[in-house]
Design an enzyme around this catalytic site. Structure first.
Site, PDB file in Angstrom:
ATOM      1  N   HIS A 176      -8.571  11.098   0.721  1.00  0.00           N
ATOM      2  CA  HIS A 176      -7.626   9.984   0.622  1.00  0.00           C
ATOM      3  C   HIS A 176      -6.376  10.236   1.448  1.00  0.00           C
ATOM      4  O   HIS A 176      -5.453   9.429   1.473  1.00  0.00           O
ATOM      5  CB  HIS A 176      -7.250   9.727  -0.841  1.00  0.00           C
ATOM      6  CG  HIS A 176      -6.658   8.380  -1.079  1.00  0.00           C
ATOM      7  ND1 HIS A 176      -5.311   8.181  -1.305  1.00  0.00           N
ATOM      8  CD2 HIS A 176      -7.224   7.148  -1.111  1.00  0.00           C
ATOM      9  CE1 HIS A 176      -5.074   6.892  -1.467  1.00  0.00           C
ATOM     10  NE2 HIS A 176      -6.217   6.241  -1.353  1.00  0.00           N
ATOM     11  N   ASP A 228      17.777   8.263  -8.488  1.00  0.00           N
ATOM     12  CA  ASP A 228      19.238   8.423  -8.412  1.00  0.00           C
ATOM     13  C   ASP A 228      19.773   8.417  -6.988  1.00  0.00           C
ATOM     14  O   ASP A 228      20.883   8.900  -6.749  1.00  0.00           O
ATOM     15  CB  ASP A 228      19.682   9.714  -9.111  1.00  0.00           C
ATOM     16  CG  ASP A 228      19.500   9.657 -10.613  1.00  0.00           C
ATOM     17  OD1 ASP A 228      19.284   8.549 -11.135  1.00  0.00           O
ATOM     18  OD2 ASP A 228      19.561  10.720 -11.263  1.00  0.00           O
ATOM     19  N   HIS A 248       0.815  -1.212   0.000  1.00  0.00           N
ATOM     20  CA  HIS A 248       0.000   0.000   0.000  1.00  0.00           C
ATOM     21  C   HIS A 248       0.849   1.263   0.000  1.00  0.00           C
ATOM     22  O   HIS A 248       0.333   2.363  -0.186  1.00  0.00           O
ATOM     23  CB  HIS A 248      -0.928  -0.005   1.226  1.00  0.00           C
ATOM     24  CG  HIS A 248      -2.026   0.990   1.158  1.00  0.00           C
ATOM     25  ND1 HIS A 248      -2.153   2.047   2.046  1.00  0.00           N
ATOM     26  CD2 HIS A 248      -3.068   1.120   0.285  1.00  0.00           C
ATOM     27  CE1 HIS A 248      -3.217   2.759   1.738  1.00  0.00           C
ATOM     28  NE2 HIS A 248      -3.786   2.226   0.682  1.00  0.00           N
ATOM     29  N   ASP A 257       0.759  20.098  17.534  1.00  0.00           N
ATOM     30  CA  ASP A 257       1.447  21.252  18.131  1.00  0.00           C
ATOM     31  C   ASP A 257       2.281  21.989  17.090  1.00  0.00           C
ATOM     32  O   ASP A 257       3.480  22.221  17.265  1.00  0.00           O
ATOM     33  CB  ASP A 257       2.335  20.808  19.300  1.00  0.00           C
ATOM     34  CG  ASP A 257       1.520  20.283  20.483  1.00  0.00           C
ATOM     35  OD1 ASP A 257       0.291  20.502  20.501  1.00  0.00           O
ATOM     36  OD2 ASP A 257       2.114  19.670  21.386  1.00  0.00           O
ATOM     37  N   LYS A 284      -3.641  10.637   4.471  1.00  0.00           N
ATOM     38  CA  LYS A 284      -3.239   9.926   5.684  1.00  0.00           C
ATOM     39  C   LYS A 284      -2.149  10.774   6.342  1.00  0.00           C
ATOM     40  O   LYS A 284      -0.959  10.476   6.258  1.00  0.00           O
ATOM     41  CB  LYS A 284      -2.699   8.531   5.383  1.00  0.00           C
ATOM     42  CG  LYS A 284      -3.652   7.653   4.537  1.00  0.00           C
ATOM     43  CD  LYS A 284      -3.206   7.627   3.122  1.00  0.00           C
ATOM     44  CE  LYS A 284      -3.908   6.589   2.266  1.00  0.00           C
ATOM     45  NZ  LYS A 284      -5.339   6.607   2.269  1.00  0.00           N
ATOM     46  N   LYS A 289       3.444   4.250  -1.133  1.00  0.00           N
ATOM     47  CA  LYS A 289       3.695   4.988  -2.372  1.00  0.00           C
ATOM     48  C   LYS A 289       5.058   5.660  -2.228  1.00  0.00           C
ATOM     49  O   LYS A 289       5.202   6.657  -1.518  1.00  0.00           O
ATOM     50  CB  LYS A 289       2.621   6.044  -2.637  1.00  0.00           C
ATOM     51  CG  LYS A 289       1.242   5.461  -2.967  1.00  0.00           C
ATOM     52  CD  LYS A 289       0.414   5.182  -1.741  1.00  0.00           C
ATOM     53  CE  LYS A 289      -0.955   4.621  -2.106  1.00  0.00           C
ATOM     54  NZ  LYS A 289      -1.708   4.193  -0.915  1.00  0.00           N
TER      55      LYS A 289
END
Length: 413
Positions: A318, A123, A116, A325, A320, A118
Site C-alpha cells: 500500500h 496543536d 485520498h 540518490d 506510495k 492521510k
C-alpha cells in the site's frame, strides 16, 4: 496571530514510520498530549483491531476539551458504525464525510474525485502524513485477515511544513462546512464560515518542543506537496519528474497502484538509459481488477529499458514512496498518499512529504531494498513476454476500462 507562509528551508524533525504498528502508537501519544486541537483526515477509518486505538484517543482528547475534527472519504468510509457514532457525538468529536456518494454512487463521474490524503495535525505543532489509513495492518476490508502486515509508510513531522498541513486541513473542513450551510440555505452563516477557513488561521505554536516534536531526524529541507482539483493539479507529478530527471545513481519507487502516464514512463526510461539504476516495487497480490491488471501492459517498455520490477507478494503493498540518490548530497525522498496512476494524479486530493536528507533517504531505501529482497518476486522479462493469453486479455480489458473512465471525466493522461 495571522498564519505565515511556511519556508521549506526551515529545519524540520522528520521520523519515518512503517505501518500502523508504528504510526498508531505515535498518533495516540500525540493526541493524548494535545492541548487545543486535533485535525485528522483519512480515506478509510476502520474500527477493528489496532485502529480502534486511534478512535479511543480522539474521544479522550474531545472529553478533555480539545477541539477534534475528523474528515473521512465517502467511498473509503461510507458509514460510521452506530456505537462509535454515538460515542463520538457524546464526547464531542466532530465528524464529516467528504463527498458522500448518494443514490447513484460512482455512476456520476464527478464523484470519482475523492479525498485520498492521510493527514493529521495536532496543536499546529506536529503533523503526520503518509499512505496509511486508520486500518489495522492485519485486516483488509475486502479480503479479511492478513497473515503478514501490509507494507505502508508515513512520517511524523515538526517544523514549518506543519503550518502547511494545518492550513490545508482547516480550509477543507470549513469549506465542507460552508457547503452544508449553503445547502441548508443559511447563506450568511455559510459565507462567514468560509471566511473563517481562509488564510487568517491562528498558528498555535509553543516556545518549546514537546516530546514528539523533539524526536526524529533533523533535516534542513522538507515540504508538504498537495494535489487537488483547483490550484495544485500537478504538483506531486512535477515533483517526481524533477527528481527523476536529476537522478544520477539510483531511483527506487514503491507504489501500490502503478499506471504512470507517458511523460513519467519516458522519464524513468531515459533515466535507465543514461545509466541510473531504476527499481520498482509494485503490487504483487490481486486486490482490485482494474488497478491490478491495467498496470501490467506498461511493464514491457520498462523491462526493455533495463528497469527492474519487483512485485510484493507476502502481503498487500500500500506504500506510495520513492527515494532517489539516497547516499548523495542531492538525495530526494517522498512519503505520501499519491499513487502514480490517473486516479491519484488527475482526480483525488493527495498529500506527500518531500524530504531532502541523506540519512532519511537511506533509512527509507534500506526498508525498500529489504522488501524487494525478502518479500517480493522479480519480474523476468522473458517470463513477462510469454505470459498466458487470458492474462493479456484481462490486462487489455482493465486498461480499456481505465481509459474509458478517464474519457468520461474529460481527462487526458
Amino acid at each position: 496571530m495571522a498564519a505565515r507562509a511556511a519556508d521549506p528551508r526551515d529545519p524540520h524533525r522528520i521520523k519515518l514510520l512503517q505501518g500502523g504498528q508504528e504510526l498508531f502508537p505515535a498518533l495516540v501519544a500525540a493526541m493524548d498530549r494535545a492541548r487545543s486541537e486535533v485535525r485528522l483526515e483519512t480515506y478509510i477509518f476502520d474500527f477493528k483491531g489496532d485502529a480502534a486505538q486511534v478512535a479511543e484517543a480522539l474521544i479522550r482528547a474531545a472529553l478533555r476539551g480539545v477541539t477534534t475534527w475528523v474528515v473521512v472519504d465517502g467511498v473509503g468510509t461510507p458509514d460510521l458504525p452506530q456505537p462509535w457514532r454515538e460515542r463520538f457525538r457524546a464526547s464531542g468529536v466532530q465528524w464529516q464525510v467528504y463527498a458522500p456518494l448518494g443514490a447513484l454512487g460512482l455512476l456520476i463521474p464527478s464523484r470519482w474525485r475523492r479525498l485520498h490524503r492521510k493527514l493529521c495535525v495536532i496543536d499546529g505543532r506536529l503533523a503526520f502524513c503518509g499512505g496509511i489509513n486508520i486500518l489495522d495492518d492485519h485486516h483488509d476490508p475486502h479480503h479479511g485477515p492478513l497473515a503478514q502486515p501490509r507494507l505502508d509508510f508515513a512520517v511524523r513531522a515538526a517544523g514549518a511544513l506543519v503550518l502547511q498541513a494545518q492550513e490545508a486541513t482547516a480550509q477543507l473542513w470549513w469549506r465542507m462546512q460552508s457547503v452544508q450551510e449553503m445547502r441548508a440555505h443559511d447563506l450568511p452563516h455559510a459565507f462567514s464560515t468560509l471566511r473563517t477557513g481562509g488564510l487568517t488561521l491562528p498558528w498555535r505554536r509553543g516556545s518549546e518542543l514537546g516530546v514528539e516534536e523533539a524526536q526524529g531526524h533533523r533535516v534542513q529541507r522538507a515540504a508538504l506537496v498537495l494535489r487537488d482539483n483547483l490550484l495544485h493539479r500537478g504538483r506531486i507529478e512535477r515533483a517526481y519528474h524533477r527528481a527523476i530527471a536529476g537522478a544520477t545513481q539510483e531511483v527506487i519507487i514503491a507504489n501500490a497502484y502503478f499506471l504512470p502516464g507517458r511523460r513519467l514512463r519516458k522519464a524513468l526510461i531515459h533515466a535507465a538509459r543514461r545509466g541510473v539504476k531504476v527499481r520498482l516495487l509494485l503490487q504483487g497480490r490481486y486486490e482490485y481488477f482494474m488497478q491490478f491488471h491495467a498496470a501490467r501492459p506498461v511493464y514491457g517498455p520498462l523491462l526493455a529499458a533495463g528497469i527492474e520490477i519487483h512485485e510484493y507478494t507476502v502481503s498487500f503493498l500500500h506504500a506510495k514512496v520513492a527515494v532517489i540518490d539516497a547516499a548523495t548530497p542531492h538525495s530526494w525522498a517522498t512519503v505520501g498518499s499519491s499513487n502514480l496512476d490517473p486516479l491519484s494524479l488527475l482526480l483525488a486530493r493527495e498529500a506527500n512529504v518531500v524530504v531532502h536528507d541523506a540519512a532519511f533517504s537511506q533509512d527509507l531505501r534500506a526498508r525498500l531494498v529489504d522488501a524487494m529482497a525478502h518479500g517480493s518476486r522479480h519480474v523476468d522479462a522473458q517470463d513477462y513476454a510469454q505470459r498466458p493469453l487470458l492474462q493479456r486479455v484481462k490486462e487489455r480489458v482493465a486498461l480499456g476500462l481505465m481509459r474509458l473512465a478517464l474519457f468520461l471525466t474529460g481527462k487526458r493522461y
